[in-house]
Design an enzyme around this catalytic site. Structure first.
Site, PDB file in Angstrom:
ATOM      1  N   HIS A  47       0.817  -1.208   0.000  1.00 41.94           N
ATOM      2  CA  HIS A  47       0.000   0.000   0.000  1.00 41.94           C
ATOM      3  C   HIS A  47       0.853   1.262   0.000  1.00 41.94           C
ATOM      4  CE1 HIS A  47      -3.877   1.950   0.505  1.00 41.94           C
ATOM      5  NE2 HIS A  47      -3.363   2.727   1.434  1.00 41.94           N
ATOM      6  N   TYR A  50       4.510   0.218  -3.018  1.00 39.67           N
ATOM      7  CA  TYR A  50       4.265  -0.210  -4.397  1.00 39.67           C
ATOM      8  C   TYR A  50       5.378  -1.151  -4.883  1.00 39.67           C
ATOM      9  CZ  TYR A  50       0.593   3.353  -4.878  1.00 39.67           C
ATOM     10  OH  TYR A  50      -0.548   4.107  -4.734  1.00 39.67           O
ATOM     11  N   LYS A  90      -6.959  13.544  -8.087  1.00 42.43           N
ATOM     12  CA  LYS A  90      -6.386  12.239  -7.751  1.00 42.43           C
ATOM     13  C   LYS A  90      -7.508  11.283  -7.375  1.00 42.43           C
ATOM     14  CE  LYS A  90      -2.736  10.162  -4.873  1.00 42.43           C
ATOM     15  NZ  LYS A  90      -1.840  10.388  -3.722  1.00 42.43           N
ATOM     16  N   HIS A  94     -10.203   2.698  -1.088  1.00 35.87           N
ATOM     17  CA  HIS A  94     -10.384   2.362   0.324  1.00 35.87           C
ATOM     18  C   HIS A  94     -11.199   1.072   0.389  1.00 35.87           C
ATOM     19  CE1 HIS A  94     -10.079   4.468   4.436  1.00 35.87           C
ATOM     20  NE2 HIS A  94      -8.890   4.404   3.885  1.00 35.87           N
ATOM     21  N   GLN A 257     -10.329   3.529  10.119  1.00 36.99           N
ATOM     22  CA  GLN A 257     -10.323   4.827  10.757  1.00 36.99           C
ATOM     23  C   GLN A 257     -11.748   5.376  10.902  1.00 36.99           C
ATOM     24  OE1 GLN A 257      -9.056   3.964   7.765  1.00 36.99           O
ATOM     25  NE2 GLN A 257      -7.085   4.939   7.384  1.00 36.99           N
ATOM     26  N   GLU A 329      -3.548   5.847  12.072  1.00 36.27           N
ATOM     27  CA  GLU A 329      -4.043   6.518  10.874  1.00 36.27           C
ATOM     28  C   GLU A 329      -5.265   7.373  11.193  1.00 36.27           C
ATOM     29  OE1 GLU A 329      -4.460   3.753   7.642  1.00 36.27           O
ATOM     30  OE2 GLU A 329      -2.395   3.045   7.817  1.00 36.27           O
ATOM     31  N   ASN A 553      -3.230   5.269  -7.563  1.00 39.69           N
ATOM     32  CA  ASN A 553      -3.182   4.320  -6.464  1.00 39.69           C
ATOM     33  C   ASN A 553      -3.187   2.905  -7.023  1.00 39.69           C
ATOM     34  OD1 ASN A 553      -5.740   3.117  -4.256  1.00 39.69           O
ATOM     35  ND2 ASN A 553      -3.591   3.210  -3.763  1.00 39.69           N
TER      36      ASN A 553
END
Length: 760
Positions: A47, A50, A90, A94, A257, A329, A553
């Site tokens: 994550h 990469y 961007k 999730h 989170q 986080e 991502n």
């Protein structure tokens, strides 16, 4: 509290391999502390690092066009739109958090991507999303065939629960924060049953001279943590996102989170005010891996280091360890480097917004990030060994063409029984969750907050005006995972081209893309083949369309013990409309307008990968639909020229469901003022194959008859085919002798299906 003893066995439980653990020993020249082991485990997770994807990602075009900031350079990409303005955008995933806690997983995904935008100094003007779920139709319903893999009531009910709460999480966060959620895409397929995909995108505007960077410069400059306090939520969220979903995932629910959009709104205003004050050296969102990620990445960028004292970190829970503080986080936090001597400027701004602004350290000559807690050095590691592009591990995985491809490509569509009633087929397609209007979702989003939204969800692309200018931005997310499953190269190429067609149908020039690459386990050679081929397809399409990749991502491990998701490289595209007066919408406007198909008019009748083949025959077979990059580029140019010369009244690209669905949607996208049509086209072969194949590179346009010669001229100049197929008008969708559906029946199928499903 004494830290546990570090061993190889402990390192493996953190997701590190023996090779990686030995590499840490070599880097440090000693055994790592427990906190250091945690730092390396999150930063070397897929994550964050990469490590299994970066070599392939680097093959994507990361320059050209109007690009100002490319992939991996900052928190988000940046593209010039003229007049001293730039657009930052961007998309990120999730997925894993949303699988175990759909509301908070989706909400914090939105919060995280918004922070990536405003840490650039950009004010968010829009949010989008791309969502994938299992089937929401029960077994034996008209929309689900018997024997599909998602046939249990339990599976359907769980999917509805996930779908409902993901949508609510996205809507609640965006609505409370005050950004319009203007669009996206939603697909339902059995492959996503165990692993829903929740991809969030944000778009913002910034002046060139107010762009902030994620860097740490200047020895002795103070380092501040700003925003919310730190708790135990989200610890090891990055490593959680770097493994397959299993029964054990439920036990990791604390990794998800908890978001607070009201605090995020305050953080936005405080951050933008701080950037405008001129005292900011660098700023970065605390996303994955929290303080660990922001300190190491900001330091490594310019070869610096940091001394951080965790005693000063505002904590909302008692007796937190150094390990917990570093890996938390918790949301709505930033790390900011301020010019030495300007500390009070920062504190005053954040006091005004009632947010924490606490000095926790200083920038050092480097190369180490040193962590102190209760007077002890808990960690001291070279920043560059932690980060993407530095000395973090990089792997080349084995790639092997999946064995299933030969089976699915062995397909003779002529053996399929021909349907007796094409009216019913079209109504069923307009009702299917993948095609039907998603107004049940859109109505939960505030699509018009800030009063800039010009084209709302439901058309080809959404459009948001830029106040104070004539400009507007068109934006869209796009990917058909079924196409990528059948042909990873061609399917990924199609995702780019369709997103470009979508924005071009509004009259916008495609500027650049961001991507969210959702795949299964990269250690499986077949999955890695899908990934590599998809990257190749994205790259070839972007080069042809001159739409560089601004970042995005990678999300691997989207699979369970039962199956992996369809490979889903989601594309987020942004386009520029120079003059909003030239904007075009998707729906027919006037009675008596000419309807034409332009582009790949003489297309194949192959129904491989189509929604028709899946819904009517319950088959995912054949090759992905045909696509021609030269045709796509020419069509995009023609659509923009047609819009800028005000030659057309509508434009809608042909995609899911084929030409018949495109025509029907063009009649109904304006729900309050639908207009029927009468279409007649000569074709060869079976009418169902002609009506419902999903060959790419086509658009349906409408215009006043006085403009026909100009439309033909523009099509000819761009080397694309023009075909007049009929006129608008009447109270029904009429296509040749095969289809005649009253608008009221078509509207009911198109607008009410999702709400009826969710009410049952």
């Amino acid at each position: 509290m004494q830290e546990p003893e570090v061993t190889l066995e402990l390192a493996k439980t953190f997701g590190l391999t023996e090779e990686e653990y030995n590499r840490i020993l070599d880097i440090l020249g000693r055994k790592p502390s427990y906190t250091e082991l945690g730092i390396y485990s999150v930063m070397w997770s897929e994550h964050c690092s990469y490590k299994n994807s970066i070599l392939e990602i680097k093959k994507l075009p990361r320059s050209g066009g109007r690009l100002l900031v490319g992939a991996g350079e900052e928190n988000a990409g940046l593209v010039d739109i003229g007049d001293g303005l730039a657009v930052a955008f961007k998309i990120e995933s999730h997925n894993h958090p949303s699988a175990v806690e759909p509301y908070q997983g989706a909400a914090t995904g939105v919060g995280g991507i918004l922070r990536d935008i405003f840490t650039m100094g950009a004010r968010p003007i829009a949010a989008l999303n791309s969502l994938r779920f299992g089937s929401i139709t029960p077994p034996n319903s008209p929309l689900t065939k018997e024997g599909t893999s998602d046939s249990s009531d339990g599976g359907v009910q769980r999917t509805k629960f996930l779908f409902k709460n993901v949508v609510k999480g996205i809507g609640d966060y965006g609505n409370c924060f005050g950004v319009p959620t203007v669009g996206g895409e939603i697909y339902f397929d059995e492959s996503y049953r165990d692993n829903p995909l929740v991809n969030a995108m944000a778009v913002g505007i910034v002046k060139h001279d107010e762009v902030a960077k994620a860097t740490a410069k200047g020895v002795g400059n103070p380092v501040f943590i700003v925003g919310s306090s730190t708790g135990r939520d989200g610890i090891h969220g990055a490593t959680f996102a770097s493994e397959e979903i299993s029964e054990a995932s439920e036990a990791k629910r604390p990794s998800v989170q908890v978001g607070d959009p009201f605090t995020e709104k305050l953080l936005l205003e405080a951050s933008l005010e701080l950037i405008k004050s001129g005292v900011v050296v660098g700023m970065q969102d605390m996303g994955a891996a929290g303080i660990t990620c922001s300190t190491s990445e900001m330091s490594a960028k310019d070869g610096m280091g940091m001394d951080i004292n965790l005693d000063f970190v505002p904590a909302r829970e008692e007796n937190m360890s150094a390990y917990e503080l570093m890996l938390s986080e918790s949301q709505e936090r930033m790390l900011v480097v301020i010019q030495k001597g300007k500390e009070e400027v920062a504190k005053k701004i954040f006091d005004k917004w009632d947010l924490n602004c606490v000095e926790i350290g200083t920038v050092t000559q480097g190369p180490n990030v040193k962590i102190i807690y209760h007077g002890k050095v808990m960690a001291e590691v070279p920043a560059n060994t932690l980060v993407l592009g530095g000395d973090a591990p990089v792997y080349v995985r084995e790639s092997k063409e999946p064995v299933y491809l030969e089976e699915v490509h062995d397909f003779d569509q002529s053996t399929l029984a021909e349907p007796n009633d094409l009216n019913k087929v079209l109504i069923d397609l307009l009702s299917t969750p993948n095609i039907t209007n998603k107004n049940w979702v859109y109505e939960q989003y505030d699509t018009q907050v800030r009063t800039n939204t010009v084209i709302m969800p439901g058309g080809d692309a959404s459009v948001v005006r830029i106040k104070g200018t004539k400009k507007a931005l068109a934006m869209k997310t796009d990917c058909n995972g079924r196409y990528v499953y059948l042909n990873p190269y061609k399917g990924a190429m199609t995702a780019v081209c369709e997103s470009a067609r979508n924005v071009a149908c509004t009259g916008a020039i495609p500027l650049a893309i961001t991507n969210c690459l959702n795949f299964g386990n990269p250690y499986k050679p077949e999955v890695y083949h899908q990934f590599r081929e998809a990257i190749r397809g994205i790259g070839d399409a972007c080069k042809k369309l001159d739409t560089p990749v601004t970042g995005g991502n990678v999300s691997f491990y989207n699979e369970s013990p039962d199956n992996a998701v369809y490979p889903t490289p989601t594309i987020g595209m942004v386009g520029l409309i120079e003059d909003i007066e030239n904007m075009v919408t998707s729906y027919f406007k006037n009675e008596g307008d000419i309807i034409a198909v332009i582009g790949n008019v003489n297309c194949s009748n192959s129904i491989g990968g189509s929604e028709y083949l899946k819904q009517h025959y319950d088959l995912v077979k054949g090759d992905a639909p045909e696509i021609d990059l030269e045709m796509e580029s020419n069509l995009v140019s023609a659509l923009i020229q047609l819009a800028n010369t005000k030659s057309i009244n509508s434009a809608h690209d042909v995609s899911d469901g084929g030409l018949a669905v495109c025509i029907a949607e063009s009649c109904m996208i304006n729900r309050t003022l639908p207009i029927g049509c009468s279409v007649n086209i000569e074709y060869n072969g079976r009418p169902d194959f002609w009506l419902f194949n999903e060959s790419q590179g086509r658009a349906v346009i409408s215009f006043n008859s006085q403009n026909e010669e100009n439309v033909k001229k523009i099509c000819n100049e761009n080397n694309i085919v023009y075909l007049n197929i009929g006129k608008t008008g009447g109270e029904a969708v009429v296509i040749n002798k095969e289809v005649k559906i009253p608008l009221e029946i078509a509207k009911d199928a198109y607008y009410n299906s999702i709400s009826q499903i969710m009410e049952n």
